[in-house]
Design a protein around this motif. Structure first.
Motif, PDB file in Angstrom:
ATOM      1  N   ASP A  94     -32.781  -1.763  -2.151  1.00 24.81           N
ATOM      2  CA  ASP A  94     -31.349  -1.692  -1.846  1.00 24.81           C
ATOM      3  C   ASP A  94     -31.033  -0.519  -0.928  1.00 24.81           C
ATOM      4  N   ASN A  95     -31.787   0.556  -1.076  1.00 23.78           N
ATOM      5  CA  ASN A  95     -31.623   1.679  -0.166  1.00 23.78           C
ATOM      6  C   ASN A  95     -31.899   1.245   1.272  1.00 23.78           C
ATOM      7  N   VAL A  96     -33.002   0.514   1.437  1.00 26.24           N
ATOM      8  CA  VAL A  96     -33.383   0.091   2.786  1.00 26.24           C
ATOM      9  C   VAL A  96     -32.325  -0.848   3.374  1.00 26.24           C
ATOM     10  N   LEU A  97     -31.781  -1.714   2.538  1.00 24.30           N
ATOM     11  CA  LEU A  97     -30.827  -2.706   3.025  1.00 24.30           C
ATOM     12  C   LEU A  97     -29.397  -2.184   3.164  1.00 24.30           C
ATOM     13  N   TYR A  98     -29.217  -0.927   2.810  1.00 32.11           N
ATOM     14  CA  TYR A  98     -27.854  -0.393   2.811  1.00 32.11           C
ATOM     15  C   TYR A  98     -27.194  -0.483   4.185  1.00 32.11           C
ATOM     16  N   GLY A  99     -27.930  -0.057   5.211  1.00 31.15           N
ATOM     17  CA  GLY A  99     -27.371  -0.054   6.567  1.00 31.15           C
ATOM     18  C   GLY A  99     -26.936  -1.444   7.022  1.00 31.15           C
ATOM     19  N   PRO A 100     -27.873  -2.407   6.999  1.00 31.27           N
ATOM     20  CA  PRO A 100     -27.479  -3.762   7.408  1.00 31.27           C
ATOM     21  C   PRO A 100     -26.286  -4.279   6.598  1.00 31.27           C
ATOM     22  N   LYS A 101     -26.237  -3.948   5.308  1.00 35.47           N
ATOM     23  CA  LYS A 101     -25.155  -4.474   4.480  1.00 35.47           C
ATOM     24  C   LYS A 101     -23.804  -3.889   4.873  1.00 35.47           C
ATOM     25  N   VAL A 102     -23.727  -2.569   5.055  1.00 34.53           N
ATOM     26  CA  VAL A 102     -22.416  -2.034   5.417  1.00 34.53           C
ATOM     27  C   VAL A 102     -22.032  -2.466   6.826  1.00 34.53           C
ATOM     28  N   LYS A 103     -23.044  -2.880   7.608  1.00 37.15           N
ATOM     29  CA  LYS A 103     -22.700  -3.363   8.941  1.00 37.15           C
ATOM     30  C   LYS A 103     -22.392  -4.848   8.912  1.00 37.15           C
ATOM     31  N   ASN A 104     -22.315  -5.397   7.674  1.00 39.46           N
ATOM     32  CA  ASN A 104     -21.863  -6.768   7.536  1.00 39.46           C
ATOM     33  C   ASN A 104     -22.799  -7.845   8.049  1.00 39.46           C
ATOM     34  N   TYR A 105     -24.096  -7.532   8.117  1.00 43.51           N
ATOM     35  CA  TYR A 105     -25.039  -8.595   8.444  1.00 43.51           C
ATOM     36  C   TYR A 105     -25.089  -9.527   7.257  1.00 43.51           C
ATOM     37  N   ASP A 106     -25.386 -10.821   7.506  1.00 44.20           N
ATOM     38  CA  ASP A 106     -25.491 -11.694   6.330  1.00 44.20           C
ATOM     39  C   ASP A 106     -26.791 -11.387   5.610  1.00 44.20           C
ATOM     40  N   SER A 107     -26.904 -11.884   4.372  1.00 43.01           N
ATOM     41  CA  SER A 107     -27.972 -11.374   3.523  1.00 43.01           C
ATOM     42  C   SER A 107     -29.345 -11.779   4.054  1.00 43.01           C
ATOM     43  N   LYS A 108     -29.424 -12.938   4.732  1.00 43.00           N
ATOM     44  CA  LYS A 108     -30.722 -13.367   5.244  1.00 43.00           C
ATOM     45  C   LYS A 108     -31.189 -12.429   6.360  1.00 43.00           C
ATOM     46  N   GLN A 109     -30.256 -12.163   7.232  1.00 49.60           N
ATOM     47  CA  GLN A 109     -30.530 -11.256   8.346  1.00 49.60           C
ATOM     48  C   GLN A 109     -30.965  -9.884   7.809  1.00 49.60           C
ATOM     49  N   SER A 110     -30.206  -9.382   6.807  1.00 49.31           N
ATOM     50  CA  SER A 110     -30.515  -8.076   6.230  1.00 49.31           C
ATOM     51  C   SER A 110     -31.930  -8.060   5.683  1.00 49.31           C
ATOM     52  N   GLU A 111     -32.279  -9.140   4.970  1.00 47.98           N
ATOM     53  CA  GLU A 111     -33.596  -9.151   4.349  1.00 47.98           C
ATOM     54  C   GLU A 111     -34.708  -9.183   5.387  1.00 47.98           C
ATOM     55  N   THR A 112     -34.480  -9.933   6.446  1.00 46.64           N
ATOM     56  CA  THR A 112     -35.491  -9.966   7.511  1.00 46.64           C
ATOM     57  C   THR A 112     -35.710  -8.556   8.057  1.00 46.64           C
ATOM     58  N   ILE A 113     -34.596  -7.880   8.347  1.00 48.31           N
ATOM     59  CA  ILE A 113     -34.708  -6.505   8.842  1.00 48.31           C
ATOM     60  C   ILE A 113     -35.462  -5.647   7.837  1.00 48.31           C
ATOM     61  N   GLY A 114     -35.089  -5.793   6.553  1.00 52.21           N
ATOM     62  CA  GLY A 114     -35.724  -5.017   5.493  1.00 52.21           C
ATOM     63  C   GLY A 114     -37.237  -5.193   5.500  1.00 52.21           C
ATOM     64  N   HIS A 115     -37.663  -6.461   5.572  1.00 49.24           N
ATOM     65  CA  HIS A 115     -39.110  -6.713   5.556  1.00 49.24           C
ATOM     66  C   HIS A 115     -39.789  -6.117   6.782  1.00 49.24           C
ATOM     67  N   GLU A 116     -39.126  -6.236   7.920  1.00 49.31           N
ATOM     68  CA  GLU A 116     -39.713  -5.694   9.147  1.00 49.31           C
ATOM     69  C   GLU A 116     -39.958  -4.193   9.047  1.00 49.31           C
ATOM     70  N   VAL A 117     -38.913  -3.471   8.635  1.00 48.23           N
ATOM     71  CA  VAL A 117     -39.088  -2.012   8.619  1.00 48.23           C
ATOM     72  C   VAL A 117     -40.070  -1.586   7.538  1.00 48.23           C
ATOM     73  N   LEU A 118     -40.097  -2.324   6.436  1.00 48.97           N
ATOM     74  CA  LEU A 118     -41.033  -1.946   5.382  1.00 48.97           C
ATOM     75  C   LEU A 118     -42.464  -2.164   5.834  1.00 48.97           C
ATOM     76  N   GLU A 119     -42.647  -3.186   6.649  1.00 48.90           N
ATOM     77  CA  GLU A 119     -43.975  -3.411   7.205  1.00 48.90           C
ATOM     78  C   GLU A 119     -44.358  -2.231   8.118  1.00 48.90           C
ATOM     79  N   LEU A 120     -43.377  -1.805   8.895  1.00 48.65           N
ATOM     80  CA  LEU A 120     -43.625  -0.668   9.786  1.00 48.65           C
ATOM     81  C   LEU A 120     -44.061   0.579   9.014  1.00 48.65           C
ATOM     82  N   VAL A 121     -43.404   0.844   7.893  1.00 47.13           N
ATOM     83  CA  VAL A 121     -43.777   2.043   7.138  1.00 47.13           C
ATOM     84  C   VAL A 121     -44.898   1.758   6.152  1.00 47.13           C
TER      85      VAL A 121
END
Ligand SMILES: Nc1ncnc2c1ncn2[C@@H]1O[C@H](COP(=O)(O)OP(=O)(O)OP(=O)(O)O)[C@@H](O)[C@H]1O
Ligand SMILES: [Mg+2]
Lengths: 367, 562
Positions: A94-121
């Motif tokens: 939820d910490n990772v998804l905080y940014g996309p969520k407050v920026k009003n991305y839909d949940s699918k989009q947010s999760e995709t972003i979440g997975h991408e950045v987690l892969e990066l780290v």
């Protein structure tokens, strides 16, 4: 494109100048470090760029846009805090998804972003754990992932490795650089560790007491420090006091204490009779057993040796009583005993002359 | 001499047996004096419940009054949170130096004894001379609305104080992180700050709710016989019994019934608030961010602060101090002035009651510190393990939760089994039970802030336990001891419900004020020589003295020579 420009920025706390008329340009996609001793204003500068504090005067630009009156949420910068500041009431995910969520991305989009950045780290486990249950290294990765997920093109890192132990720190610092480069981000990294700054930065700004002293690539700073402070703070230097007795072309003859004379490059074209400080790096010196006379040589006795693993460090008392340190590889050379008389030679072009500082040498090198 | 005593104390304190004896003593006192009597007291009288079951009319009245108590308590506490949050935010985050003045002002309704506060509100809202003059008729008539206003007024400062404390302790870094991730200020507050300080919000709500449930004296004044809540009902029944209007059986039945329900329901409600509060999450609210962005900037913030300040000044502060006006008028008439200070007529009883109130408060404060200190250490240090500490910590809160008049009724039944107990002792027990938790809580919170490391460091340097206490624990916690003591003292001076319940002969200051107001307002039991002016002056003086005492205590803390 997101270069960052800081123009004549001043910030005071009471009577203390945390930043004193600072100007600086950080190029697009550059990995830039702010380096300096504790209290020199690094965090203040970073927070001003992020909009977390207000400046007294000056301008800040991101790309072509002047941002210094904008609130932080409009500046599109990711910020990694020294203490990580992971939200304790949310899971890692939820910490990772905080940014996309407050920026009003839909949940699918947010999760995709979440997975991408987690892969990066390189983190895929324990995402449902709360921050208090994570190790320091994991918290650090989540903090970076969270900043990346918000999608800013500028990444600000305030001592992002300060809370980690030495081993993890060395691993992670290259990873952060790689990520910033992969994502084509402009990164500003605050640290007081010169080795860290040297090893990952494209360019470094060295700061002292609210001012920028020198900006340059790690090599420039190391090879051509513009001041005694930088020569002292980046790497290590021996400082010898004296005055110029003769100038011949690019070189000057310097009389040290008790009449000892040596030669050095006079880049700054200091005039004859001026008081100077001669700076020589310990690792540039050669050492020979016994006394040998040469133009750029110093004689003395070994006073103390310290074995530091790959190098061995000799402390030498020169003939005139000054102390001098040199580092030699520990495995490829024979070690020299305490009390041994030695001659130190140094390459003329790597000995720098600086005008003697107004407030004295110790004051200049103290942080 | 002193060092000898110190040596002895050190010797004693390093003996395990003595240390544990002290802790056990603290626990036993807590159970024997504070926790068990109110429970046993009411249970011994359950037999008298029959009487009320035979009287359905009285029972209906009782049930109506009790539900009014809970409804008002919940509504008022919710309003407190809504209005208190912006003000607390302004105090904790604002940059103006006037805010420290505001901070002090916010404490005023807390130090003013509630009975005086009640009269002040009555004058302000519904008497000629107050804002009613603007309308030509009482703006707010006595009754439920005035009771709500009153409860809001005295519980609001508690809520603001708790939230300001939480915001001060809160690490701003979380909020900054949220901002850099794209939240406007309001979104950051909703999604990060408020969830993190949620325990304090719950604590604030709980304290406000408990205060509202307990308050008796002032409520009795502003309800003025046209409105009943739980405590007012019990008090009314007692008055009727004392004047011979109802039988002993109905009186006992009604009071036991009302007290029992008040106690049981409030315990259940508080447990529920705790459980639900922990589970409750603010919804993330997709799409709220853009609305919040609009509400986050200058104009919106300015108007929000304006409203918060307005509510505080107009609904809390001015009505609280309004009684000072008639007090000044009274002073202007010279004769009253002389009467007051020579203690002639009714003023003799006024001074007596003041003396009693402050004496009682002093005794209770000293006892509270002595008995509470070991308990606080026990809870904070988890001397007997986590579970015991947790259980004690929960039990400690019970006397705060239980409406004080119910507690008083129950205590009275319990101690009446022991005949010949002086009423003063009974008052001490009642006030001790009500104020003890406040002291222990503020103390144990302070103790938890001292890390064990500090104590252990001191021990490795060769300090014996008592020296550790004297050199480490005491210097760090002495301000908490003092602020704990201030709370105990002001609560005791202000306490009306339990006092009315246990004392029939002795009159503390707030009880006297309630009686005087009744005499002036309802004419139920007229006291010769008491009129609007005397009551106003009595309240004004009471407020003045409370201020002076508060000021002295503040000065003491500043100097640090506690
Ligand atoms: N909120 C504040 N109030 C008063 N002074 C401050 C505040 N924040 C920073 N300062 C002062 O401003 C100066 C610069 O502080 P800053 O935190 O930027 O230093 P820094 O370079 O980040 O140091 P460190 O390496 O210790 O983090 C210091 O002298 C500090 O004491
Ligand atoms: Mg810093």
């Amino acid at each position: 494109m997101p270069n960052v420009r800081v123009v004549n920025v001043t910030k005071k706390y009471g009577n203390v100048y945390a930043l004193d008329n600072v100007s600086l340009t950080i190029h697009d996609k550059e990995y830039f470090s702010l380096l300096g001793p504790s209290g020199c204003g690094k965090t203040t500068l970073l927070r001003l760029i992020a909009g977390l504090i207000e400046h007294d005067s000056g301008e800040i630009y991101i790309g072509d846009r002047r941002v210094d009156q904008d609130p932080p949420e409009d500046r599109e910068v990711g910020f990694v805090f020294q203490t990580f500041a992971l939200f304790p009431h949310m899971t890692a995910w939820d910490n990772v998804l905080y940014g996309p969520k407050v920026k009003n991305y839909d949940s699918k989009q947010s999760e995709t972003i979440g997975h991408e950045v987690l892969e990066l780290v390189k983190l895929s486990e324990r995402l449902d754990a709360y921050p208090s249950e994570l190790s320091g290294g994991m918290m650090q990765r989540i903090a970076v992932a969270r900043a990346l997920a918000a999608g800013g093109k500028i990444l600000l890192l305030d001592e992002p490795l300060g809370q980690l132990d030495a081993k993890v720190r060395n691993e992670i610092r290259y990873e952060i650089r790689r990520m910033a480069k992969d994502l084509k981000l402009t990164a500003i990294h605050v640290t007081h560790d010169q080795a860290e700054a040297m090893s990952i930065s494209d360019r470094i700004a060295v700061m002292k007491k609210g001012k920028i002293i020198q900006i340059g690539t790690p090599k420039e700073l190391y090879m051509h420090p513009n001041s005694i402070f930088v020569a002292h703070f980046i790497g290590e230097s021996n400082f010898l006091e004296g005055y110029i007795t003769k100038i011949k072309g690019k070189y000057a003859t310097v009389e040290l204490r008790q009449g000892l004379t040596v030669k050095a490059l006079n880049e700054r074209e200091i005039k004859q009779e001026e008081r100077v400080v001669l700076a020589i790096r310990p690792e540039t010196c050669e050492m020979k057993i016994g006394y040998i006379t040469a133009e750029n040589a110093l004689q003395g006795k070994i006073d103390k040796t310290t074995f530091e693993g790959t190098i061995i460090r000799y402390e030498i008392r020169l003939e005139n009583g000054d102390r001098f340190v040199i580092n030699r590889p520990s495995l490829t050379e024979d070690w020299v005993e305490i009390g041994q008389e030695v001659t130190i030679t140094y390459p003329l072009d790597k000995a720098h002359l600086f005008p003697y500082p107004e407030n004295g040498l110790t004051n200049e090198t103290s942080v | 001499m002193l060092s000898k005593i110190l040596n002895i104390l050190n010797y004693l304190s390093s003996k395990k047996t003595i240390k544990y004896a002290l802790y056990f003593f603290a626990i036993i006192i807590f159970f024997a004096l504070i926790l068990v009597p109110p429970i046993i007291g009411i249970l011994t009288k359950t037999g008298s419940l029959e009487n009320i079951f035979e009287n359905p009319e009285l029972m209906d009245t009782a049930l109506g009054a009790i539900s009014a108590s809970f409804i008002i308590g919940l509504v008022v506490s919710a309003l407190d949170l809504i209005a208190g949050l912006p003000l607390a935010w302004l105090i904790a985050r604002g940059k103006s130096k006037w805010l420290s003045v505001l901070d002090t002002l916010a404490d005023i309704p807390f130090v003013v004894p509630t009975a005086a506060l009640g009269y002040s509100l009555l004058l302000f809202w519904s008497s000629s001379g107050g804002i009613s003059d603007l309308f030509g008729h009482p703006f707010v008539s006595p009754g439920w609305l005035l009771v709500m206003l009153l409860h809001f007024t005295f519980s609001f400062p508690v809520v603001v104080r708790v939230i300001v404390g939480a915001l001060m302790d809160y690490k701003m870094e979380y909020e900054r992180a949220s901002r850099t991730l794209g939240s406007p200020p309001l979104t950051a507050a909703r999604t990060v700050t408020l969830p993190i300080i949620k325990p304090s919000l719950i604590a604030a709500f709980t304290l406000a709710f408990a205060r509202s449930l307990s308050e008796t004296g002032a409520t009795f004044i502003v309800a003025a016989g046209v409105f009943l809540n739980g405590p007012v009902f019990i008090q009314t029944v007692s008055n009727q019994f004392n004047s011979g209007a109802i039988s002993q059986a109905s009186y006992e039945g009604a009071t036991v019934f009302a007290s029992l329900i008040l106690i049981v329901v409030s315990l259940i409600l508080f447990a529920l608030i705790r459980v639900i509060g922990q589970k409750m999450k603010l919804p993330f609210g997709h799409g709220l961010a853009s609305l919040e962005k609009k509400l986050s900037y200058k104009k919106a913030v300015l108007s929000r602060n304006g409203v918060a300040l307005g509510v505080f000044l107009l609904i809390v502060l001015v009505p609280s101090l309004f009684v000072a006006l008639p007090a000044f008028q009274a002073l202007a008439t010279g004769t009253t002035f002389i009467d007051v200070f020579t203690g002639s007529g009714v003023w003799a009883s006024y001074w007596q009651s003041l003396f009693l109130s402050y004496g009682l408060a002093a005794v209770v404060t000293v006892l509270g510190i002595l008995l509470g200190l070991p308990m606080a250490i026990l809870i904070a240090r988890k001397t007997f393990g986590k579970i015991v500490s947790g259980v004690l910590d929960t039990l400690i809160n019970i006397p705060i939760i239980v409406p004080s008049i119910a507690l008083g009724i129950s205590l009275k039944f319990f101690w009446s089994n022991i005949s010949g107990l002086p009423e003063f002792i009974l008052l001490v027990f009642a006030h001790l039970a009500i104020t003890y938790p406040y002291f222990v809580r503020s103390m144990s919170a302070a103790m938890e802030r001292i890390t064990i490391d500090m104590e252990e460091a001191s021990k490795t340097l060769g300090a014996k336990p008592f020296t550790v206490f004297k050199s480490i624990v005491w210097p760090i916690t002495k301000y908490s001891v003092l602020s704990g003591a201030i709370i105990v003292f002001t609560r005791s001076v202000s306490e009306t419900g339990a006092t009315l319940a246990v004392a029939t002969e002795l009159q503390t200051a707030p009880v006297l004020i309630v009686n005087w107001v009744n005499s002036v307002r309802t004419g139920l039991s007229t006291i010769v020589g008491v009129n609007e002016l005397t009551v106003g002056l009595a309240c004004g003086l009471l407020i003045l003295f409370s201020f002076i005492i508060l000021l002295i205590l503040r000065l003491l803390t500043k100097k640090g020579n506690v």
